[in-house]
Scaffold this motif. Structure first.
Motif, PDB file in Angstrom:
ATOM      1  N   GLU A  73      -0.544   3.817   9.644  1.00  0.00           N
ATOM      2  CA  GLU A  73      -0.551   3.727  11.103  1.00  0.00           C
ATOM      3  C   GLU A  73      -1.212   4.951  11.732  1.00  0.00           C
ATOM      4  O   GLU A  73      -2.013   4.830  12.678  1.00  0.00           O
ATOM      5  N   GLN A  74      -0.898   6.131  11.223  1.00  0.00           N
ATOM      6  CA  GLN A  74      -1.482   7.349  11.780  1.00  0.00           C
ATOM      7  C   GLN A  74      -2.981   7.429  11.519  1.00  0.00           C
ATOM      8  O   GLN A  74      -3.755   7.846  12.390  1.00  0.00           O
ATOM      9  N   LEU A  75      -3.391   7.006  10.321  1.00  0.00           N
ATOM     10  CA  LEU A  75      -4.825   7.018  10.011  1.00  0.00           C
ATOM     11  C   LEU A  75      -5.571   6.035  10.894  1.00  0.00           C
ATOM     12  O   LEU A  75      -6.683   6.323  11.365  1.00  0.00           O
ATOM     13  N   ASP A  86     -12.947  12.004   7.131  1.00  0.00           N
ATOM     14  CA  ASP A  86     -12.625  13.287   6.496  1.00  0.00           C
ATOM     15  C   ASP A  86     -11.712  14.125   7.384  1.00  0.00           C
ATOM     16  O   ASP A  86     -10.710  14.699   6.933  1.00  0.00           O
ATOM     17  N   ARG A  87     -12.030  14.182   8.673  1.00  0.00           N
ATOM     18  CA  ARG A  87     -11.223  14.959   9.620  1.00  0.00           C
ATOM     19  C   ARG A  87      -9.839  14.328   9.791  1.00  0.00           C
ATOM     20  O   ARG A  87      -8.830  15.044   9.859  1.00  0.00           O
ATOM     21  N   ILE A  91      -6.161  16.096   9.051  1.00  0.00           N
ATOM     22  CA  ILE A  91      -5.068  16.205  10.026  1.00  0.00           C
ATOM     23  C   ILE A  91      -3.776  15.669   9.421  1.00  0.00           C
ATOM     24  O   ILE A  91      -2.703  16.276   9.565  1.00  0.00           O
ATOM     25  N   LEU A  92      -3.866  14.541   8.736  1.00  0.00           N
ATOM     26  CA  LEU A  92      -2.680  13.934   8.138  1.00  0.00           C
ATOM     27  C   LEU A  92      -2.116  14.780   7.002  1.00  0.00           C
ATOM     28  O   LEU A  92      -0.935  14.644   6.663  1.00  0.00           O
ATOM     29  N   LEU A  93      -2.926  15.631   6.428  1.00  0.00           N
ATOM     30  CA  LEU A  93      -2.489  16.456   5.307  1.00  0.00           C
ATOM     31  C   LEU A  93      -1.360  17.393   5.705  1.00  0.00           C
ATOM     32  O   LEU A  93      -0.510  17.742   4.872  1.00  0.00           O
ATOM     33  N   ASP A  94      -1.304  17.794   6.965  1.00  0.00           N
ATOM     34  CA  ASP A  94      -0.288  18.751   7.408  1.00  0.00           C
ATOM     35  C   ASP A  94       1.013  18.092   7.867  1.00  0.00           C
ATOM     36  O   ASP A  94       1.980  18.797   8.171  1.00  0.00           O
ATOM     37  N   LEU A  95       1.057  16.765   7.918  1.00  0.00           N
ATOM     38  CA  LEU A  95       2.228  16.087   8.467  1.00  0.00           C
ATOM     39  C   LEU A  95       3.383  15.912   7.486  1.00  0.00           C
ATOM     40  O   LEU A  95       4.530  16.151   7.849  1.00  0.00           O
TER      41      LEU A  95
END
Length: 405
Positions: A73-75, A86-87, A91-95
């Motif tokens: 959903e976030q992606l 890629d960006r 961003i999702l990597l930190d969640l």
């Protein structure tokens, strides 16, 4: 180099399976694409052989079903807002809070940065993402509407997770009831019932047949109760071996499909899954034959999967999809009629998605009714079993009291 098993589609829509030696999944996919094929799935041969073992049940997953749904959903939201893939992954990597979840997303991001597609990057995560998930993402990439596809996929995962949660919550009480009553029954048979054996042996009166049977069972439990865990483990081992046998699995699927209640429910569940997969793929521009081949791979029932494969062969020769499915006689009539309406109106993808929504609702209602009836039915059965054991002991005592009086 390791061996990889793959599934793909040829340019004409023919399903292909095989094995090749490669450095990684990405190389397998690249070589298939260079040959003009559309990759569906590629896994290490040793992973395929080891898949489905009981050991995998005890392995902690890096991403839970809820985390996968949130990630999807976030992606979709980030891509819909115009963020590059890629960006968005960065961003999702930190969640996520868990290190294992961050590692998975980092692996996906690194694969994408290395030139891999999102579907290929997801496929490299050792079976963490399902075939349906990867096939749907690949369809969105082919159709050029990845964020819309991910949004629909997130909605599907959310509804599937909600249904699974309702089923688990509804089964908690029956499981506790079965465990407690089962333990009480074993205690009665293994300890209490044998205490009456000597007393009944001293009675100068005939013992009812039911009492003799219960006494024999109780003595057996007391003498050989230690075999019960061994028998349970042996049964689980046998079931695990049989469920990995294709012939047995197909025979079991066919038998289940013929049962009035269970078969109807299973057919609806798989029909909804097939309709949503094929509808999503066709909506994203994937040809119908390729969509049917991908959709066949996400079905749990092998009889239904074979029916879809046979229907695809008929469609290839010019037959309509509704007619081809109807000839198999295993899919719900309502689904076939809705597919026929979609073909006649030229909106097959829309009608397939509506079919999926319809059968999802029917499945939810049927599951709710079955689970609502499970608790009282289980209570009655367990109470009847315990009552029979108790009465089998009390009847001779009543007879003895009457004769004395």
């Amino acid at each position: 180099m390791p061996q990889f098993r793959y599934q793909a589609l040829s340019a004409s829509g023919e399903p292909l399976t095989g094995q090749m030696e490669a450095a990684g999944v990405e190389e397998v996919i690249a070589r298939l694409q260079e040959a003009g094929h559309i990759p569906i799935e590629a896994r290490r041969a040793d992973e395929v052989a080891a898949g489905g073992s009981w050991a995998s049940l005890f392995q902690a997953r890096a991403l839970t079903a809820e985390q996968i749904q949130q990630f999807t959903e976030q992606l979709a939201t980030l891509l819909g807002a115009g963020q590059p893939l890629d960006r968005a992954l960065a961003i999702l990597l930190d969640l996520p809070e868990a290190a294992a979840a961050r590692k998975v997303i980092a692996n996906v991001r690194d694969a994408v940065r290395g030139g891999a597609s999102l579907s290929s990057a997801l496929e490299q995560q050792h079976g963490l993402f399902s075939r349906l998930y990867i096939s749907t993402v690949r369809a969105g990439e082919v159709g050029g509407s990845l964020h819309e596809t991910l949004a629909r996929l997130a909605d599907y995962l959310d509804r599937s997770r909600g249904l699974r949660a309702r089923v688990i919550n509804a089964l908690i009480y029956p499981a506790i009831l079965f465990t407690v009553v089962g333990g009480a029954l074993v205690f009665l048979l293994g300890y209490v019932v044998p205490q009456f054996q000597q007393m009944f042996d001293g009675l100068d009166a005939p013992i009812p047949l039911l009492t003799r049977i219960v006494l024999a069972v109780g003595n057996g439990v007391r003498s050989y109760g230690w075999l019960l865990p061994i028998m349970l483990i042996a049964l689980l081992w046998w079931a695990d071996r049989k469920r990995r046998d294709p012939a047995f699995r197909r025979a079991l699927d066919e038998w289940l499909l013929r049962r009035r209640l269970v078969g109807s429910l299973l057919a609806r569940i798989d029909t909804a899954r097939l309709a949503r997969t094929v509808g999503t793929l066709v909506n994203n521009g994937v040809p119908l034959l390729q969509a049917l081949t991908i959709g066949r791979n996400v079905l749990a029932n092998r009889v239904l999967a074979e029916a879809v494969e046979a229907a695809a062969e008929e469609v290839k020769t010019g037959s309509g999809l509704a007619h081809a499915l109807a000839r198999r006689g295993v899919f719900p009539r309502l689904a076939v009629q809705m597919v026929q309406v979609g073909e006649e109106s030229g909106e097959l993808d829309t009608m397939l998605l509506r079919t999926a929504d319809t059968f999802d609702r029917e499945t939810t209602q049927a599951m709710d009714r079955l689970l609502a009836a499970l608790v009282p039915a289980l209570t009655i059965v367990m109470a009847a079993v315990v009552g029979i054991v108790v009465l089998s002991i009390l009847f001779p005592l009543f007879d003895l009291t009457s004769s004395i009086g």
